[in-house]
Scaffold this motif. Structure first.
Motif, short mmCIF file in Angstrom:
data_model
loop_
_atom_site.label_atom_id
_atom_site.label_comp_id
_atom_site.label_asym_id
_atom_site.label_seq_id
_atom_site.Cartn_x
_atom_site.Cartn_y
_atom_site.Cartn_z
N ARG A 161 -21.37 -3.70 6.52
CA ARG A 161 -21.59 -4.55 5.64
C ARG A 161 -20.27 -3.96 5.00
N LEU A 162 -19.62 -2.77 4.16
CA LEU A 162 -19.26 -2.56 3.56
C LEU A 162 -17.45 -3.03 4.43
N LYS A 163 -17.45 -2.34 5.59
CA LYS A 163 -16.20 -2.00 6.02
C LYS A 163 -15.65 -3.52 6.86
N GLN A 164 -16.52 -4.46 6.49
CA GLN A 164 -16.59 -5.76 7.04
C GLN A 164 -15.91 -7.02 5.89
N GLU A 165 -16.71 -6.14 4.55
CA GLU A 165 -16.21 -7.14 3.35
C GLU A 165 -14.81 -6.71 3.04
N PHE A 166 -14.94 -5.05 2.71
CA PHE A 166 -14.51 -4.22 1.74
C PHE A 166 -13.01 -4.09 3.11
N TYR A 167 -12.77 -3.51 3.70
CA TYR A 167 -12.08 -2.79 4.68
C TYR A 167 -11.53 -3.74 5.89
N TYR A 168 -11.84 -4.57 6.73
CA TYR A 168 -11.12 -4.58 7.80
C TYR A 168 -10.03 -6.12 6.78
N ASN A 169 -11.27 -7.03 6.66
CA ASN A 169 -10.57 -8.25 5.95
C ASN A 169 -9.01 -8.48 5.20
N GLN A 170 -9.16 -6.94 4.15
CA GLN A 170 -8.28 -6.95 3.88
C GLN A 170 -7.26 -5.46 4.08
N ASN A 171 -6.05 -5.96 3.36
CA ASN A 171 -5.18 -4.86 3.72
C ASN A 171 -5.05 -3.58 2.67
N HIS A 172 -5.23 -2.67 3.24
CA HIS A 172 -5.20 -0.93 2.26
C HIS A 172 -4.49 -0.65 2.86
N GLN A 173 -3.31 -0.96 4.16
CA GLN A 173 -2.82 0.35 4.09
C GLN A 173 -1.68 0.21 3.43
N ASP A 174 -0.90 -0.28 2.26
CA ASP A 174 0.00 0.17 1.36
C ASP A 174 -0.80 0.90 0.36
N ASP A 175 -1.66 0.99 -0.04
CA ASP A 175 -2.10 1.07 -1.12
C ASP A 175 -2.01 3.02 -1.05
N SER A 176 -2.34 3.49 -2.23
CA SER A 176 -2.17 4.96 -2.66
C SER A 176 -3.58 5.25 -2.20
N ILE A 177 -4.22 6.76 -2.69
CA ILE A 177 -4.88 7.15 -2.26
C ILE A 177 -5.85 6.94 -3.77
N ASP A 178 -5.24 7.35 -4.63
CA ASP A 178 -6.09 7.10 -6.14
C ASP A 178 -6.59 5.44 -5.49
N GLU A 179 -5.68 4.59 -5.63
CA GLU A 179 -5.67 2.83 -5.18
C GLU A 179 -6.57 2.57 -4.45
N PHE A 180 -6.73 3.23 -3.43
CA PHE A 180 -7.70 2.59 -2.61
C PHE A 180 -9.29 3.58 -2.96
N ILE A 181 -9.51 4.26 -3.38
CA ILE A 181 -10.39 4.93 -4.27
C ILE A 181 -11.18 4.07 -5.24
N ASP A 182 -10.22 3.13 -6.07
CA ASP A 182 -10.57 2.44 -7.07
C ASP A 182 -10.84 1.94 -6.64
N ALA A 183 -10.03 1.18 -6.13
CA ALA A 183 -10.58 -0.35 -5.41
C ALA A 183 -12.21 -0.13 -4.23
N LEU A 184 -12.39 1.17 -4.25
CA LEU A 184 -14.00 1.31 -3.19
C LEU A 184 -14.38 1.47 -4.16
N GLU A 185 -14.55 2.13 -5.46
CA GLU A 185 -15.30 1.90 -6.54
C GLU A 185 -16.26 0.84 -6.86
N ALA A 186 -14.59 0.27 -7.01
CA ALA A 186 -14.96 -1.36 -8.02
C ALA A 186 -16.40 -1.90 -7.10
N TYR A 187 -16.22 -1.88 -5.46
CA TYR A 187 -16.37 -2.70 -4.37
C TYR A 187 -18.48 -2.20 -4.58
N LEU A 188 -18.30 -0.52 -4.80
CA LEU A 188 -19.28 -0.35 -4.36
C LEU A 188 -20.69 -0.99 -6.42
#
Length: 202
Positions: free
Chosen positions: A148-175
């Motif tokens: 569910r997490l990867k379908q809603e947060f990861y596969y349907n969004q483009n995080h390829q250009d995120d920095s590691i810190d940006e991605f971690i912040d976004a993942l934290e907010a999703y959780l």
């Protein structure tokens, strides 16, 4: 529940696998695919999953309460280390009330076979349970959460250009959103609000 300094995909053809041999005797599979609990903090499921972005890999280590699917605690980092798993488990155990001693179910990853993890379980009275080797349905509660997490947060969004810190912040907010705001159809409200309505948490 976590900070970036603690040990913390676009899609990968090779799935992350934490199994690295038999480091210690494996406990029995006490759950046997029965991922149901009549109350919170009776049965937890733990696992680690991997994400890939342009800057590198990020790993998420949560513990899921099989009562209602709540992510009780999690840690996020750039290496799938024992510290990542141990930090998450310590945080989860800090939420336990007197007399609560969950079964903690996991796969046979090395993180769950090393002395640090075992000591935390013993200190808090957790009973360890493990899947059969290489059998993902044996840890379906964690696998379903990751799906569910990867379908809603990861596969349907483009995080390829995120920095590691940006991605971690976004993942934290999703959780946090998943726990506090995401509507669970069965309840018609979020997991947190359902627990609050039952008087199970503040």
């Amino acid at each position: 529940m976590t900070r970036h300094g603690i040990a913390p995909k676009l899609r990968s053809r090779r799935r992350y696998n934490s199994y690295s041999g038999e480091h210690s005797p494996a406990p029995a599979n006490l759950v046997n695919r029965r991922f149901h609990a009549k109350a919170p903090n009776r049965l937890w499921a733990a696992d680690i999953t991997e994400f890939r972005i342009g800057e590198g890999k990020i790993y998420l280590s949560p513990v899921i309460d099989c009562y209602d699917g709540m992510p009780v605690a999690w840690s996020i980092g750039t290496s799938p280390t024992a510290e990542l798993a141990d930090t998450m488990l310590e945080q989860a155990c800090a939420t336990l009330k007197d007399g609560e001693h969950p079964v903690i179910h996991s796969d046979r990853g090395c993180h769950y076979r090393w002395p640090g993890w075992i000591r935390i379980c013993e200190r808090h009275g957790l009973t360890r349970s493990m899947s059969a080797k290489g059998c993902s349905p044996d840890n379906a509660a964690a696998e379903g959460f990751f799906g569910r997490l990867k379908q809603e947060f990861y596969y349907n969004q483009n995080h390829q250009d995120d920095s590691i810190d940006e991605f971690i912040d976004a993942l934290e907010a999703y959780l946090v959103w998943y726990r506090d705001e995401r509507i669970k159809t069965e309840y018609g409200m979020s997991i947190r609000r359902h627990r609050q309505a039952l008087g199970l948490m503040a």
